[in-house]
Write a protein that holds these residues in place. Structure first.
Motif, short mmCIF file in Angstrom:
data_model
loop_
_atom_site.label_atom_id
_atom_site.label_comp_id
_atom_site.label_asym_id
_atom_site.label_seq_id
_atom_site.Cartn_x
_atom_site.Cartn_y
_atom_site.Cartn_z
N MET A 24 65.61 27.29 46.84
CA MET A 24 65.40 28.32 47.85
C MET A 24 64.54 27.77 48.97
O MET A 24 63.63 26.98 48.74
CB MET A 24 64.74 29.55 47.22
CG MET A 24 63.37 29.30 46.64
SD MET A 24 62.78 30.70 45.67
CE MET A 24 63.66 30.40 44.14
N HIS A 255 77.10 33.96 52.70
CA HIS A 255 76.11 34.77 53.43
C HIS A 255 76.79 35.62 54.50
O HIS A 255 76.26 36.67 54.88
CB HIS A 255 75.06 33.88 54.08
CG HIS A 255 74.07 33.31 53.10
ND1 HIS A 255 73.35 34.10 52.24
CD2 HIS A 255 73.69 32.04 52.84
CE1 HIS A 255 72.56 33.34 51.49
NE2 HIS A 255 72.75 32.09 51.83
N ARG A 314 64.03 34.32 42.71
CA ARG A 314 63.02 35.31 43.10
C ARG A 314 62.14 35.77 41.94
O ARG A 314 60.95 36.03 42.14
CB ARG A 314 63.71 36.49 43.79
CG ARG A 314 64.30 36.13 45.16
CD ARG A 314 65.14 37.25 45.74
NE ARG A 314 66.34 37.49 44.95
CZ ARG A 314 67.19 38.49 45.18
NH1 ARG A 314 66.97 39.33 46.17
NH2 ARG A 314 68.27 38.63 44.43
N ASN A 341 63.81 41.71 48.80
CA ASN A 341 63.99 40.70 49.86
C ASN A 341 62.94 40.79 50.96
O ASN A 341 62.97 40.00 51.91
CB ASN A 341 65.38 40.79 50.51
CG ASN A 341 66.48 40.31 49.60
OD1 ASN A 341 66.22 39.69 48.57
ND2 ASN A 341 67.71 40.61 49.95
N CYS A 344 60.55 37.65 50.81
CA CYS A 344 61.20 36.33 50.71
C CYS A 344 62.29 36.17 51.76
O CYS A 344 62.05 35.59 52.83
CB CYS A 344 61.73 36.11 49.29
SG CYS A 344 62.70 37.47 48.61
N PHE A 345 63.48 36.68 51.50
CA PHE A 345 64.61 36.41 52.37
C PHE A 345 64.41 36.97 53.78
O PHE A 345 64.69 36.30 54.78
CB PHE A 345 65.89 36.97 51.74
CG PHE A 345 67.15 36.41 52.32
CD1 PHE A 345 67.38 35.04 52.34
CD2 PHE A 345 68.12 37.24 52.85
CE1 PHE A 345 68.55 34.52 52.88
CE2 PHE A 345 69.30 36.74 53.38
CZ PHE A 345 69.51 35.37 53.40
N SER A 569 68.15 41.89 55.77
CA SER A 569 69.15 41.66 54.72
C SER A 569 69.57 42.94 54.02
O SER A 569 70.55 42.95 53.28
CB SER A 569 68.59 40.68 53.69
OG SER A 569 67.49 41.25 52.99
#
Length: 673
Positions: A24, A255, A314, A341, A344-345, A569
């Motif tokens: 990641m 994605h 995660r 998310n 993180c994302f 996201s």
């Protein structure tokens, strides 16, 4: 304990357990180099007991750099930094691989200063830059750069490499008909589309060594039009098994697909069937990925022989010690990833380093330490939301005497409402974890009592932390006090049952979360599956019946779009769910009045008058739900500010934000005291 903590071979590599930490991007570097922040992050995960860590993605050449913070494998001068990282990971008997990832058309010139490349000149729908179609000679150069990257990985101490052949990146672009329109030896038939990956694996083995393990990460289904389906993916796996791959890491989608991949609304193990199918057709180890956030689930997967390993990412961000803690059976101490998310994302998409909603230490592993104090204090915390509970947890760990006041009969604050809507249930894990921890740590909890100035005087604390959160906003509108008007929290709590025609004023996070609760009466999924199985309904009807209820729900929003408070996201999925539920949205409006009747002589129906495009409109409503957000609850702050020796204010009582900010502020304040 099932097979979870058994050894497993990947090629000549023997791993101590079957838990793999997936690659990641962390956002901790901008120049491709390894730094102390990265090393400290992975040290904690290796110490936590994971058997195999995959670092990356790592670009093999600069025009494959898919994001600004990707780690580099394109230059020899990077090797010493890589070796520092792998040496630390090896200290804890963990193995480590470098994931080699070339973005292809997913690599924007914004980061690379070069035109993207791809098998065919088809533009990525998000990047919007026409890629250069690689010539055969250029393909050979890319393969050489992959080989050189693998050589550097080995010199840098990595025990293996993972070749990323999924998620819509360069190799996947060759494999998939959606992006490969070539008519030469690298396009057309499945054999030709697989040639790029096959030649790469062969070249790496010939150069780096036949016993150097290669894991191939693949998308079992691309989830895009003309993309790979599981049948072709199985055939690809068979071809690459013969070419010399040592294991397959199977994940879903791209994605850029319109199917959710990483969100909490995805049922746990939803995409496990992809690894099951591939495992049934190959002899190599198969690794299951995505939405496996519980090691109990991982045990079941391995016990059912649905995969040979599990890949989690995660869950190890939020709780680095997950393998060790689970092995010891201390399940109450585990923070369960909620797949929000947010830290993180979404942070990466906003060009920020990775963090975590309820692990404030992420990215600060070499900086933050929870240590016992030499000067224990009596600390009173007012407010039992996530920020107050986190402060109580850390203070108690440090040896302070902590009393927590909560005016309601339950802990969790506004976060209690966030997990009520369908698909948001994982959020409850934050409250469960914090409640368990402060209970175990003997924090004195006083529920159903609102602490005021007099209460705090009687407590005689050394320190006060005010975490009183926010209060629901109410609009100053004619008719706002009508019997058919309620706040969103009342609906989420089940205190109010909406009527047939529902209007929600406010289309931010609160409005979007309460909307599905207003739209009740949809068919239960188990009923729908039964009817689908027996061919009473078809797939289209099942989707409609399970998504739509029997109420007419409309969201009125003053901005151009609804859902503005959700992360990048998450928002698009929430919006699609609202549309699927048949919930109407009217944007760019000004609500002017709530009426109990509308029409001549006041004999009409109740509803809302709003202005749009300079004209007044009326919409009928049995129930009007106010969902315009919160304002800081700073009443106590006004009472006590400057009257006690040490006072801190955290979370929404200062400014209304997210649970992440509240929890992090609670953590940081608790370290200071």
């Amino acid at each position: 304990m099932s097979k979870l903590f058994d050894n497993i071979h990947i090629g000549q590599m023997i791993l101590k357990n079957r838990i793999m930490m997936s690659a990641m991007d962390l956002g901790f570097t901008t120049d491709g180099t390894i730094n102390d922040r990265i090393i400290n992050f992975y040290r904690e995960r290796a110490k936590g007991g994971v058997g195999f860590i995959v670092v990356g993605g790592c670009y093999p050449e600069i025009n494959g750099k898919v994001w600004k913070s990707i780690i580099g494998l394109d230059k020899d001068e990077l090797i010493p930094g890589l070796k520092r990282l792998t040496d630390v990971i090896h200290e804890y008997d963990a193995h480590v691989a470098a994931q080699i990832l070339h973005g292809g058309r997913s690599a924007s010139s914004f980061f690379t200063k070069m035109q993207p490349v791809s098998p065919s000149p088809l533009t990525h729908r998000s990047i919007k830059q026409a890629p250069h179609a690689l010539t055969v000679s250029e393909i050979k150069l890319v393969i050489d750069n992959y080989v050189n990257a693998a050589v550097r990985a080995k010199k840098g101490g990595f025990d293996a490499v993972e070749i990323h052949g999924g998620m819509g990146y360069l190799i996947n672009q060759f494999l998939s008909k959606a992006t490969n329109k070539r008519d030469d030896a690298y396009g057309g038939s499945l054999e030709n589309r697989t040639r790029f990956a096959r030649e790469m694996i062969v070249a790496i083995k010939e150069t780096v060594g036949m016993d150097y393990p290669i894991i191939f990460r693949m998308s079992g289904d691309d989830f895009v039009e003309e993309g790979l389906k599981i049948g072709e993916s199985i055939e690809i796996a068979k071809i690459l098994e013969q070419a010399g791959a040592d294991a397959f890491n199977v994940s879903p989608g791209w994605h850029e697909s319109k199917t959710p991949i990483m969100l909490m609304s995805i049922p746990r193990t939803a995409y496990l069937f992809l690894s099951v199918k591939i495992k049934s057709q190959v002899k190599l180890p198969v690794i299951a990925s995505v939405r496996i956030n519980d090691l109990k689930l991982a045990e079941e997967i391995l016990g059912n022989e649905q995969a040979d390993m599990v890949s989690i990412g995660r869950p190890l961000i939020v709780y680095p010690d997950l393998p060790n803690t689970y092995k010891k059976g201390h399940l109450d101490d585990i923070r369960t990833c909620i797949a929000c998310n947010q830290g993180c994302f979404d942070s990466l998409l906003n060009f920020k380093p990775v963090s975590c909603t309820y692990n404030a230490m992420v990215g600060h592993e070499g900086e933050y330490k929870i240590t016992r104090t030499s000067n224990p204090k009596k600390v009173v915390i007012v407010g039992g939301g996530p920020g107050g509970m986190e402060a109580a947890r850390v203070l108690a760990l440090r040896g302070h005497k902590v009393t927590l006041y909560e005016r309601n009969s339950h802990l969790g604050g506004q976060l209690r409402y966030a997990f009520i809507p369908p698909g948001r249930e994982e959020i409850q894990n934050i409250i469960i974890y914090l409640e368990r921890q402060i209970s175990k740590l003997k924090v004195q909890i006083k529920m159903g009592k609102e602490a005021d100035f007099q209460t705090l005087q009687e407590e005689q604390p050394d320190t006060i932390i005010v975490a009183t959160g926010g209060n629901p906003l109410m609009l100053n509108l004619p008719g706002i006090k009508g019997e058919n008007v309620c706040n969103a929290s009342a609906v989420l709590d089940g205190k109010e049952s909406p009527g047939k025609n529902v209007v929600i004023i406010g289309g931010g996070t609160v409005g979007c979360e309460v909307a599905p609760c207003g739209q009740t009466g949809a068919m239960r999924p188990d009923v729908a599956c039964f009817l689908l199985k027996h061919k009473v309904l078809d797939a289209r009807e099942v989707i409609e019946y399970t998504a739509r209820g029997n109420r007419n729900v409309t969201i009125l929003e003053m901005k151009k779009k609804i859902g503005g408070g959700f992360g990048i996201s998450t928002r698009w999925v929430i919006i699609n769910e609202i549309k699927d539920a048949g919930i109407r949205e009217i944007t760019e409006v000004k609500v002017k009045e709530i009426v109990n009747n509308h029409g001549k002589n006041g004999q009409g129906n109740a509803g809302v008058i709003y202005e749009k495009d300079g004209k007044d409109h009326f919409i009928e409503a049995d129930t009007i739900i106010i969902a315009v957000g919160y304002s800081p609850n700073n009443d106590l702050q006004k009472q006590i500010e400057g009257k006690f020796p040490e006072t801190y204010f955290i979370g929404d009582c200062i400014k209304v934000r997210t649970a992440l900010e509240a929890i992090h502020e609670g953590f940081e304040v608790a370290l200071k005291i």
